[in-house]
Design an enzyme around this catalytic site. Structure first.
Site, PDB file in Angstrom:
ATOM      1  N   LYS A 138       4.989   3.965  15.877  1.00  0.00           N
ATOM      2  CA  LYS A 138       5.647   3.345  14.716  1.00  0.00           C
ATOM      3  C   LYS A 138       6.637   4.315  14.069  1.00  0.00           C
ATOM      4  O   LYS A 138       7.680   3.898  13.557  1.00  0.00           O
ATOM      5  CB  LYS A 138       4.603   2.888  13.688  1.00  0.00           C
ATOM      6  CG  LYS A 138       3.753   1.699  14.152  1.00  0.00           C
ATOM      7  CD  LYS A 138       4.587   0.518  14.598  1.00  0.00           C
ATOM      8  CE  LYS A 138       3.756  -0.729  14.870  1.00  0.00           C
ATOM      9  NZ  LYS A 138       4.531  -1.777  15.558  1.00  0.00           N
TER      10      LYS A 138
ATOM     11  N   TYR B 169      -5.811   4.743  14.372  1.00  0.00           N
ATOM     12  CA  TYR B 169      -4.487   4.168  14.671  1.00  0.00           C
ATOM     13  C   TYR B 169      -3.753   5.066  15.676  1.00  0.00           C
ATOM     14  O   TYR B 169      -2.919   4.622  16.454  1.00  0.00           O
ATOM     15  CB  TYR B 169      -3.688   3.977  13.377  1.00  0.00           C
ATOM     16  CG  TYR B 169      -2.662   2.865  13.459  1.00  0.00           C
ATOM     17  CD1 TYR B 169      -3.041   1.531  13.320  1.00  0.00           C
ATOM     18  CD2 TYR B 169      -1.319   3.142  13.674  1.00  0.00           C
ATOM     19  CE1 TYR B 169      -2.105   0.519  13.397  1.00  0.00           C
ATOM     20  CE2 TYR B 169      -0.372   2.141  13.755  1.00  0.00           C
ATOM     21  CZ  TYR B 169      -0.767   0.829  13.615  1.00  0.00           C
ATOM     22  OH  TYR B 169       0.168  -0.170  13.685  1.00  0.00           O
TER      23      TYR B 169
END
Ligand code: NAD
Length: 258
Positions: free
Chosen positions: A165, A158
């Site tokens: 995020k 990720y």
């Protein structure tokens, strides 16, 4: 049949790419509750998809908006000001990182890759909220962003999107504080894995999806509809006391230690 009545309300939804997009699930929940919708698309490649889907809402403005362009962002809000003169809700469902930065070693992320991911996935919320707030000031409003628990925990591959995020979630809190006095709430839904266009660009996404199903308290993956309905609740008066919050729609996965 929704029990929340959103007739007379207006929502701008950014981030529909196709029928699987979480932005589309949110549009469906808001639309079924009677909310008027406006859509944006990123580039000509997605224009046809969005136009075809949005045909369900015949008077919906459909506008080009690549969030790397200040001019295109300005254009969206100028048109909404002309056509609606107000805005109640804005849904930010946008993220992007280069494929090379969603696999392999995080420490090799290039400066340019970092900038691209954080610009499109996090800065855009700040820039869009600034513009949206001007249309929300008269009656108050609600802004929603989409996150993933990799903002706080490590998910292999990720990588830079976890950093993006984390920045996005901070921006949600900072904007909530700043816009609260104007009656504008800012929240974030942290969703469990859903097989969408963007998700399939993450190396090893299928493993992430299966792991979430096996290890979540509810022992299943989430349905996009559940994200849509949570968005509807958060935008509606039922969520009037909630701002600056990250709400997990992930079948409970985030509470697990192992
Ligand atoms: P998606 O591919 O359907 O949506 C991503 C959208 O971002 C697309 O519509 C794309 O056009 C848009 N976008 C990318 N670059 C852009 C740019 N420069 N300008 C304007 N738009 C741009 O995928 P999705 O999974 O529905 O993603 C929506 C949001 O949900 C993202 O923020 C994503 O990180 C988040 N999210 C997804 C999952 C998941 O598993 N699918 C889980 C948690 C959070």
């Amino acid at each position: 049949m929704r029990t929340i009545d959103m007739s007379g309300k207006t929502a701008l939804v950014l981030g529909v790419a196709n029928q699987r997009s979480l932005a589309w699930a949110i549009s469906e929940s808001l639309g079924e509750a009677g909310c008027r919708l406006a859509f944006t698309y990123q580039g000509e490649r997605l224009q046809e998809n969005v136009t075809r889907l949005a045909a369900k809402y015949p008077d919906a403005p459909i506008m080009a908006c690549d969030v790397t362009s200040d001019e295109q962002m300005d254009g969206v809000f100028q048109r909404l000001d002309r056509e609606w003169g107000r805005l109640d809700f804005m849904v930010h469902s946008i993220a992007f990182a280069r494929r090379a930065d969603l696999e392999g070693e995080f420490r090799k992320t290039s400066r340019d890759g970092w900038h691209t991911a954080l610009d499109i996935s996090a800065y855009s919320l700040v820039a869009l909220s600034h513009r949206a707030a001007k249309l929300m000031e008269k009656t108050g409003g609600s802004i929603l962003a989409m996150s993933f628990v990799a903002s706080q925990r490590v998910f292999p591959n990720y990588n830079v999107m976890g950093s993006a995020k984390a920045a996005l979630e901070h921006a949600v809190r900072q904007l909530a504080w700043e816009l609260g006095p104007r009656g504008i709430r800012v929240n974030c839904i942290s969703a469990g894995p859903v097989s969408t266009l963007s998700a399939r660009g993450i190396s090893g996404f299928t493993g992430m999806y299966t792991h979430a199903r096996k290890h979540s308290p509810l022992q299943r993956n989430i349905e996009p509809r559940e994200v849509g309905d949570t968005a509807l609740f958060l935008c509606s008066d039922l969520g009037s006391g909630i701002t600056g919050t990250i709400i997990y729609v992930d079948a409970g996965y985030h509470v697990m230690g192992m």
